[in-house]
Write a protein that holds these residues in place. Structure first.
Motif, PDB file in Angstrom:
ATOM      1  N   ALA A 105     -43.038  16.049 -45.104  1.00  0.00           N
ATOM      2  CA  ALA A 105     -43.433  14.677 -45.427  1.00  0.00           C
ATOM      3  C   ALA A 105     -44.230  14.622 -46.718  1.00  0.00           C
ATOM      4  N   PHE A 106     -45.174  15.535 -46.893  1.00  0.00           N
ATOM      5  CA  PHE A 106     -45.996  15.521 -48.105  1.00  0.00           C
ATOM      6  C   PHE A 106     -45.151  15.844 -49.337  1.00  0.00           C
ATOM      7  N   ALA A 107     -44.236  16.797 -49.177  1.00  0.00           N
ATOM      8  CA  ALA A 107     -43.373  17.158 -50.308  1.00  0.00           C
ATOM      9  C   ALA A 107     -42.519  15.978 -50.736  1.00  0.00           C
ATOM     10  N   ALA A 108     -41.907  15.297 -49.774  1.00  0.00           N
ATOM     11  CA  ALA A 108     -40.982  14.214 -50.097  1.00  0.00           C
ATOM     12  C   ALA A 108     -41.687  12.978 -50.623  1.00  0.00           C
ATOM     13  N   LYS A 109     -42.816  12.618 -50.007  1.00  0.00           N
ATOM     14  CA  LYS A 109     -43.458  11.343 -50.320  1.00  0.00           C
ATOM     15  C   LYS A 109     -44.510  11.409 -51.419  1.00  0.00           C
ATOM     16  N   TRP A 110     -45.066  12.583 -51.658  1.00  0.00           N
ATOM     17  CA  TRP A 110     -46.125  12.661 -52.676  1.00  0.00           C
ATOM     18  C   TRP A 110     -45.809  13.652 -53.788  1.00  0.00           C
ATOM     19  N   LEU A 111     -45.399  14.868 -53.419  1.00  0.00           N
ATOM     20  CA  LEU A 111     -45.270  15.927 -54.412  1.00  0.00           C
ATOM     21  C   LEU A 111     -44.061  15.764 -55.322  1.00  0.00           C
ATOM     22  N   ILE A 112     -42.873  15.613 -54.744  1.00  0.00           N
ATOM     23  CA  ILE A 112     -41.637  15.580 -55.534  1.00  0.00           C
ATOM     24  C   ILE A 112     -41.665  14.494 -56.611  1.00  0.00           C
ATOM     25  N   PRO A 113     -42.115  13.274 -56.317  1.00  0.00           N
ATOM     26  CA  PRO A 113     -42.139  12.255 -57.379  1.00  0.00           C
ATOM     27  C   PRO A 113     -43.042  12.604 -58.556  1.00  0.00           C
ATOM     28  N   ARG A 114     -43.978  13.548 -58.381  1.00  0.00           N
ATOM     29  CA  ARG A 114     -44.917  13.895 -59.443  1.00  0.00           C
ATOM     30  C   ARG A 114     -44.538  15.155 -60.209  1.00  0.00           C
ATOM     31  N   LEU A 115     -43.491  15.840 -59.776  1.00  0.00           N
ATOM     32  CA  LEU A 115     -43.097  17.078 -60.443  1.00  0.00           C
ATOM     33  C   LEU A 115     -42.689  16.902 -61.907  1.00  0.00           C
ATOM     34  N   PRO A 116     -42.077  15.777 -62.304  1.00  0.00           N
ATOM     35  CA  PRO A 116     -41.771  15.619 -63.736  1.00  0.00           C
ATOM     36  C   PRO A 116     -43.001  15.749 -64.630  1.00  0.00           C
ATOM     37  N   ASP A 117     -44.145  15.288 -64.156  1.00  0.00           N
ATOM     38  CA  ASP A 117     -45.373  15.429 -64.940  1.00  0.00           C
ATOM     39  C   ASP A 117     -45.778  16.891 -65.058  1.00  0.00           C
ATOM     40  N   LEU A 118     -45.572  17.668 -63.980  1.00  0.00           N
ATOM     41  CA  LEU A 118     -45.862  19.102 -64.047  1.00  0.00           C
ATOM     42  C   LEU A 118     -45.000  19.775 -65.097  1.00  0.00           C
ATOM     43  N   ARG A 119     -43.704  19.435 -65.124  1.00  0.00           N
ATOM     44  CA  ARG A 119     -42.795  20.022 -66.102  1.00  0.00           C
ATOM     45  C   ARG A 119     -43.191  19.656 -67.523  1.00  0.00           C
ATOM     46  N   GLU A 120     -43.717  18.451 -67.681  1.00  0.00           N
ATOM     47  CA  GLU A 120     -44.132  18.017 -69.013  1.00  0.00           C
ATOM     48  C   GLU A 120     -45.425  18.694 -69.438  1.00  0.00           C
ATOM     49  N   GLN A 121     -46.374  18.813 -68.521  1.00  0.00           N
ATOM     50  CA  GLN A 121     -47.661  19.409 -68.849  1.00  0.00           C
ATOM     51  C   GLN A 121     -47.588  20.933 -68.935  1.00  0.00           C
ATOM     52  N   HIS A 122     -46.772  21.544 -68.077  1.00  0.00           N
ATOM     53  CA  HIS A 122     -46.691  23.011 -68.016  1.00  0.00           C
ATOM     54  C   HIS A 122     -45.223  23.434 -67.932  1.00  0.00           C
ATOM     55  N   PRO A 123     -44.488  23.369 -69.018  1.00  0.00           N
ATOM     56  CA  PRO A 123     -43.049  23.676 -68.993  1.00  0.00           C
ATOM     57  C   PRO A 123     -42.733  25.114 -68.603  1.00  0.00           C
ATOM     58  N   VAL A 124     -43.704  26.015 -68.688  1.00  0.00           N
ATOM     59  CA  VAL A 124     -43.462  27.414 -68.339  1.00  0.00           C
ATOM     60  C   VAL A 124     -43.385  27.602 -66.830  1.00  0.00           C
ATOM     61  N   ILE A 125     -44.033  26.726 -66.079  1.00  0.00           N
ATOM     62  CA  ILE A 125     -44.091  26.878 -64.626  1.00  0.00           C
ATOM     63  C   ILE A 125     -42.771  26.449 -63.985  1.00  0.00           C
ATOM     64  N   ASP A 126     -42.230  27.309 -63.134  1.00  0.00           N
ATOM     65  CA  ASP A 126     -41.047  26.991 -62.329  1.00  0.00           C
ATOM     66  C   ASP A 126     -41.480  26.915 -60.874  1.00  0.00           C
ATOM     67  N   PRO A 127     -41.734  25.721 -60.347  1.00  0.00           N
ATOM     68  CA  PRO A 127     -42.206  25.612 -58.963  1.00  0.00           C
ATOM     69  C   PRO A 127     -41.113  25.908 -57.951  1.00  0.00           C
ATOM     70  N   TRP A 128     -41.494  26.592 -56.903  1.00  0.00           N
ATOM     71  CA  TRP A 128     -40.598  26.871 -55.778  1.00  0.00           C
ATOM     72  C   TRP A 128     -41.256  26.241 -54.556  1.00  0.00           C
ATOM     73  N   ILE A 129     -40.685  25.139 -54.062  1.00  0.00           N
ATOM     74  CA  ILE A 129     -41.303  24.381 -52.990  1.00  0.00           C
ATOM     75  C   ILE A 129     -40.684  24.785 -51.653  1.00  0.00           C
ATOM     76  N   HIS A 130     -41.522  25.270 -50.754  1.00  0.00           N
ATOM     77  CA  HIS A 130     -41.082  25.648 -49.405  1.00  0.00           C
ATOM     78  C   HIS A 130     -41.756  24.705 -48.410  1.00  0.00           C
ATOM     79  N   THR A 131     -40.950  23.965 -47.631  1.00  0.00           N
ATOM     80  CA  THR A 131     -41.517  23.001 -46.696  1.00  0.00           C
ATOM     81  C   THR A 131     -41.510  23.545 -45.275  1.00  0.00           C
ATOM     82  N   THR A 132     -42.633  23.394 -44.617  1.00  0.00           N
ATOM     83  CA  THR A 132     -42.793  23.832 -43.241  1.00  0.00           C
ATOM     84  C   THR A 132     -44.051  23.191 -42.678  1.00  0.00           C
TER      85      THR A 132
END
Length: 299
Positions: free
Chosen positions: A106-133
């Motif tokens: 729930a947190f990944a879908a409703k809060w985290l995923i919509p904000r990932l584009p900002d992470l890519r813009e601020q830190h393009p070197v980071i490749d996030p691997w999201i594991h939900t459980t």
């Protein structure tokens, strides 16, 4: 109980067998695997001795599979494919800039995923691997670098920062078909289908909200029951009822007009979302950058 197979063929010979069977030639298999033909022949001999039966028919310079060989080729092909896929997945663990984060679906879908584009813009070197459980596995003995956990924040061995003070409040879709009359005051919810989020040790339920709203003689049991907060919000957004939903997780849906919050009255949650990691993992540059980015996003 020891579940390890009791009788395994010589595993080192499987690649030679598969190549020879696929190509129909020991010499072609040797060429493909950069081995000598005698080495391939030796591997096949080991397998045939192990099974105590021939796997190939030798016809002049060509070879053909026996029925037993054809059967074992199917097993060998599947096994090598599984090993290849497993080996490929391991490459992600050593990928430069890879940061493994675990959180609830729930947190990944409703809060985290919509904000990932900002992470890519601020830190393009980071490749996030999201594991939900919904589990909270030990970070000290896993490949996970960062966790966003739901609880009281009293975990040992990790650095934990509270991201939010959350609360739950009634939410419904603008398109929901009104049952009885419009929702103008808390008592009007008695005429609606209530969506329940069944979570262990959660005290912030419909009974608590109606009590706070001083609404008596209310059925707080019937309705739709879901175990996942994200699905409950989607159910409400599709017009199927009123959910007592997290204001944090529903914030974007409310902003986008997919959900309506009819009342300011809400029940604070006893548990909240925390950002967690270990001191050792926070020494890694990319992990620290993503950790700090998440803390800033929560502000």
């Amino acid at each position: 109980m020891n579940r390890r197979p009791k009788r395994l063929p010589p595993l080192s010979a499987l690649r030679g067998f598969e190549a020879a069977a696929r190509l129909g030639s020991f010499s072609k298999a040797a060429s493909e695997l950069h081995m000598t033909q005698s080495a391939i022949s030796h591997q096949i001999k080991l397998l045939e001795e192990f099974f105590d039966q021939p796997l190939f028919k030798r016809i002049n310079r060509a070879v053909e599979l026996t029925d037993a060989g054809a059967d074992f080729l199917e097993t060998t092909t599947k096994s090598l494919d599984i090993l290849a896929q497993g080996s490929y997945r391991l490459e992600f663990y050593k990928k430069p800039g890879s940061v493994v984060l675990t959180t609830t679906p729930a947190f990944a879908a409703k809060w985290l995923i919509p904000r990932l584009p900002d992470l890519r813009e601020q830190h393009p070197v980071i490749d996030p691997w999201i594991h939900t459980t919904d589990e909270q596995d030990s970070l000290e003995h896993s490949e996970v670098d960062i966790g966003i956990w739901y609880g009281h924040g009293d975990w040992s061995g990790v650095e934990a920062i509270k991201l939010f003070d959350d609360a739950v409040t009634p939410l419904y879709a603008p398109t929901m078909k009104i049952r009885g009359k419009d929702i103008e005051e808390p008592a009007d919810l008695r005429n609606q289908v209530l969506i329940h989020v069944e979570q262990v040790e959660r005290r912030e339920d419909w009974r608590a909200w109606f009590s706070l709203a001083e609404v008596e003689e209310t059925d707080t049991v019937t309705g739709l029951n879901l175990s996942d907060t994200g699905l409950a919000l989607e159910c409400a957004a599709s017009g199927q009822g009123v959910v007592l939903g997290s204001k944090i997780l529903a914030a974007d849906l409310i902003k986008q007009g997919q959900l309506i919050q009819p009342f300011e009255l809400s029940v604070p949650t006893e548990q909240n979302y925390y950002l967690v990691s270990t001191p050792e993992k926070l020494e890694q540059t990319e992990v620290r950058q993503m950790f700090d980015w998440l803390a800033k996003q929560a502000q």
